[in-house]
Design a protein around this motif. Structure first.
Motif: not given
Length: 122
Positions: A20-35
């Motif tokens: 599975l893949s989850c593509a995110a928008s925005g320039r602050t992706f690395s600041s988020y926990v992804m679950t």
């Protein structure tokens, strides 16, 4: 604001694999926990795996440890869930979510994708 779009779900036989893949928008992706969470018909949404912004110290539900691997590519704003040795009980809609904290509960997660169906046949 973060928008999340999952892909990669489908129908697979027991013992098979999916990514599975989850593509995110925005320039602050690395600041988020992804679950990743999953929800089977008639059941609550359950935690599957989570990964911090740096990619270190991923967490897994006991039911998927040793079979699923979560990873992220901050340059591509994408988080992945590699699912191996799939079982019929893994059948569910899989959602990715973003938060400032890694939690096994849904409450802290402000941003959600639309979900992708995974069906494992026996």
């Amino acid at each position: 604001q973060v928008q999340l779009v999952e892909s990669g779900g489908g129908l697979v036989q027991a013992g098979g694999s999916l990514r599975l893949s989850c593509a995110a928008s925005g320039r602050t992706f690395s600041s988020y926990v992804m679950t990743w969470f999953r929800q089977a018909p008639g059941k609550e949404r359950w935690f599957v795996a989570g990964i911090r912004g740096s990619g270190g110290s991923p967490a897994y539900a006991d039911s998927v440890k040793g079979r699923f691997t979560i990873s992220r590519d901050n340059a591509k704003n994408t988080v992945y869930l590699q699912m191996n040795s799939l079982k019929p009980e893994d059948t569910a809609v899989y959602y990715c979510a973003a938060s400032q904290v890694l939690s096994t509960h849904t409450t802290p997660y402000k941003y959600w994708g639309q979900g992708t169906q995974v069906t494992v046949s026996s």
